[in-house]
Design a protein around this motif. Structure first.
Motif, PDB file in Angstrom:
ATOM      1  N   THR A 146      42.109  40.377  42.461  1.00  0.00           N
ATOM      2  CA  THR A 146      40.654  40.111  42.386  1.00  0.00           C
ATOM      3  C   THR A 146      40.807  39.220  40.931  1.00  0.00           C
ATOM      4  O   THR A 146      40.191  38.181  40.727  1.00  0.00           O
ATOM      5  CB  THR A 146      39.539  40.889  42.401  1.00  0.00           C
ATOM      6  OG1 THR A 146      39.646  42.149  41.619  1.00  0.00           O
ATOM      7  CG2 THR A 146      39.366  41.252  43.812  1.00  0.00           C
ATOM      8  N   ASN A 149      42.254  36.012  41.100  1.00  0.00           N
ATOM      9  CA  ASN A 149      41.419  35.153  41.599  1.00  0.00           C
ATOM     10  C   ASN A 149      40.605  34.565  40.628  1.00  0.00           C
ATOM     11  O   ASN A 149      40.270  33.159  40.510  1.00  0.00           O
ATOM     12  CB  ASN A 149      40.661  35.536  42.816  1.00  0.00           C
ATOM     13  CG  ASN A 149      41.431  35.979  44.224  1.00  0.00           C
ATOM     14  OD1 ASN A 149      42.363  35.315  44.416  1.00  0.00           O
ATOM     15  ND2 ASN A 149      40.849  36.779  44.999  1.00  0.00           N
ATOM     16  N   THR A 173      32.119  42.877  41.343  1.00  0.00           N
ATOM     17  CA  THR A 173      33.446  43.268  41.755  1.00  0.00           C
ATOM     18  C   THR A 173      33.780  44.319  41.036  1.00  0.00           C
ATOM     19  O   THR A 173      34.176  45.617  41.357  1.00  0.00           O
ATOM     20  CB  THR A 173      34.534  42.111  41.930  1.00  0.00           C
ATOM     21  OG1 THR A 173      34.044  41.291  42.468  1.00  0.00           O
ATOM     22  CG2 THR A 173      35.958  42.753  42.084  1.00  0.00           C
ATOM     23  N   ASN A 231      40.051  44.967  54.968  1.00  0.00           N
ATOM     24  CA  ASN A 231      40.577  43.874  54.386  1.00  0.00           C
ATOM     25  C   ASN A 231      41.320  42.545  55.217  1.00  0.00           C
ATOM     26  O   ASN A 231      40.871  41.524  55.257  1.00  0.00           O
ATOM     27  CB  ASN A 231      41.362  44.299  52.942  1.00  0.00           C
ATOM     28  CG  ASN A 231      41.446  42.894  52.151  1.00  0.00           C
ATOM     29  OD1 ASN A 231      40.586  41.820  52.521  1.00  0.00           O
ATOM     30  ND2 ASN A 231      42.159  43.165  51.237  1.00  0.00           N
ATOM     31  N   TYR A 275      35.595  39.215  48.703  1.00  0.00           N
ATOM     32  CA  TYR A 275      37.056  38.845  48.373  1.00  0.00           C
ATOM     33  C   TYR A 275      37.600  37.778  49.181  1.00  0.00           C
ATOM     34  O   TYR A 275      38.272  36.740  48.681  1.00  0.00           O
ATOM     35  CB  TYR A 275      37.841  40.044  48.630  1.00  0.00           C
ATOM     36  CG  TYR A 275      39.219  39.785  48.362  1.00  0.00           C
ATOM     37  CD1 TYR A 275      39.834  39.563  47.138  1.00  0.00           C
ATOM     38  CD2 TYR A 275      40.202  40.045  49.401  1.00  0.00           C
ATOM     39  CE1 TYR A 275      41.380  39.342  46.924  1.00  0.00           C
ATOM     40  CE2 TYR A 275      41.833  39.780  49.255  1.00  0.00           C
ATOM     41  CZ  TYR A 275      42.083  39.512  48.032  1.00  0.00           C
ATOM     42  OH  TYR A 275      43.618  39.358  47.777  1.00  0.00           O
ATOM     43  N   TYR A 278      36.024  34.464  48.750  1.00  0.00           N
ATOM     44  CA  TYR A 278      36.490  33.789  47.247  1.00  0.00           C
ATOM     45  C   TYR A 278      37.833  33.241  47.348  1.00  0.00           C
ATOM     46  O   TYR A 278      38.086  32.249  46.662  1.00  0.00           O
ATOM     47  CB  TYR A 278      36.153  34.849  46.257  1.00  0.00           C
ATOM     48  CG  TYR A 278      36.291  34.484  44.686  1.00  0.00           C
ATOM     49  CD1 TYR A 278      35.066  34.429  44.482  1.00  0.00           C
ATOM     50  CD2 TYR A 278      37.242  34.193  44.294  1.00  0.00           C
ATOM     51  CE1 TYR A 278      34.800  33.750  43.071  1.00  0.00           C
ATOM     52  CE2 TYR A 278      37.407  33.590  43.046  1.00  0.00           C
ATOM     53  CZ  TYR A 278      36.071  33.475  42.406  1.00  0.00           C
ATOM     54  OH  TYR A 278      35.985  32.821  41.140  1.00  0.00           O
ATOM     55  N   SER A 312      30.804  33.902  49.210  1.00  0.00           N
ATOM     56  CA  SER A 312      31.015  35.042  48.523  1.00  0.00           C
ATOM     57  C   SER A 312      30.016  35.604  47.535  1.00  0.00           C
ATOM     58  O   SER A 312      29.796  36.788  47.513  1.00  0.00           O
ATOM     59  CB  SER A 312      32.313  34.669  47.400  1.00  0.00           C
ATOM     60  OG  SER A 312      32.732  35.504  46.844  1.00  0.00           O
TER      61      SER A 312
END
Length: 320
Positions: A146, A149, A173, A231, A275, A278, A312
């Protein structure tokens, strides 16, 4: 070489950033480009061979009917052939060509609730038998993903993602990590971290006569393929919702939840969907930097990225 093979096979050439794909009436031949993007390294012939073999092996787990095998591309004098005697200059993954009308992305108005339940069971059964990869469930590794990202999308703030959304998603997050850190360890111990698919999107699911086929998994980077089973499965949920089929996403999620008996399902699902949305927004944003795209094409990617970042944000709001 590629043009010669296209002509010899009487095929059609499709390119991605990492591969050439030659499409014939019945088959597809994927040849990896000699590129190195850091997270993906096809820079040498041996690495391309290894990744071709790995691609076939991994994808046969969820789609045994499509992946035929790996062929040598050989050069004889100035001619190129698939298989045969000669200098091996490349490797190609040979696949059965999947009819466009069988792809999930083209079936959104035809799929039934039972189709989604079958798909959820197909994926759940796969996750149950997939190899455990506990180390990829560590909070530190998820946070690395993350953080990467957010770092890579800073340049698009004010372009494809609004500053307030960027800050909100990042904050939500971080708070999730602080609040639920012990649960990441718990899920590792319970065996919920597996060698999955990594890229379960609408264009990678097909409903074939033989059964449901989930293909084109990530073979080139374990960090993108291995992780929490939620996930892995929720990428498709996010894509269904992005395409206006929240009803199908709900059936798919409820069936997977029923089968998995996961006590943290409702808690982690929006986190992982945040996630995934995004990540897709990031990838669409990257297309704005492609010098080969027209301004019209870039505008489409920009609009798509903005919508994904908004989705997101919507998921992030349910985390706080």
């Amino acid at each position: 070489m590629i043009d010669a093979l296209v002509k010899k096979l009487k095929g059609e050439l499709v390119q991605t950033h990492a591969s050439w794909v030659i499409l014939t009436e019945d088959f597809a031949y994927k040849i990896k480009k000699p590129v190195n993007f850091g997270f993906l390294d096809y820079s040498t012939l041996e690495k391309r061979r290894e990744n071709c073999l790995r691609e076939v092996e991994l994808n046969r787990r969820l789609c045994p009917w499509v992946y035929v095998g790996v062929l040598e591309v050989v050069k004889v004098n100035s001619e190129y052939f698939l298989e045969g005697e000669g200098e091996v200059v490349e490797y190609a993954v040979k696949m059965r060509r999947i009819p466009e009308e069988r792809l999930m992305k083209n079936l959104l108005d035809k799929l039934t609730e039972e189709d989604l339940r079958r798909l959820a069971k197909h994926l759940f059964d796969f996750h149950q038998r997939a190899e455990r990869k506990d180390e990829f469930g560590r909070l530190e590794l998820m946070k690395f993903n993350t953080d990467e990202n957010f770092m890579q999308t800073q340049k698009y703030v004010g372009i494809t993602i609004e500053e307030q959304d960027y800050n909100f998603i990042k904050s939500a997050t971080e708070e999730f990590y602080k609040k639920y850190a012990p649960l990441f360890e718990k899920r590792m111990k319970e065996g919920r971290i597996r060698d999955g698919h990594g890229d379960i999107r609408l264009e990678h699911v097909a409903f074939l006569e033989e059964g449901i086929c989930i293909f084109d998994c990530i073979e080139f980077n374990e960090r993108f393929r291995c992780g929490d089973v939620l996930n892995d499965m929720c990428f498709l949920s996010m894509e269904l919702e992005f395409n206006g089929r929240e009803d199908l996403a709900k059936v798919y999620e409820e069936e997977y939840k029923r089968l998995s008996q996961d006590p943290e399902f409702d808690l982690f699902l929006p986190f992982f969907k945040c996630y995934r949305a995004y990540v897709r927004g990031k990838v669409e944003s990257f297309m704005l930097d492609d010098p080969n795209l027209s301004e019209e094409e870039k505008q489409k990617h920009k609009e798509r990225a903005s919508k994904l970042f908004k989705l997101s944000r919507k998921y992030a709001e349910s985390l706080v």
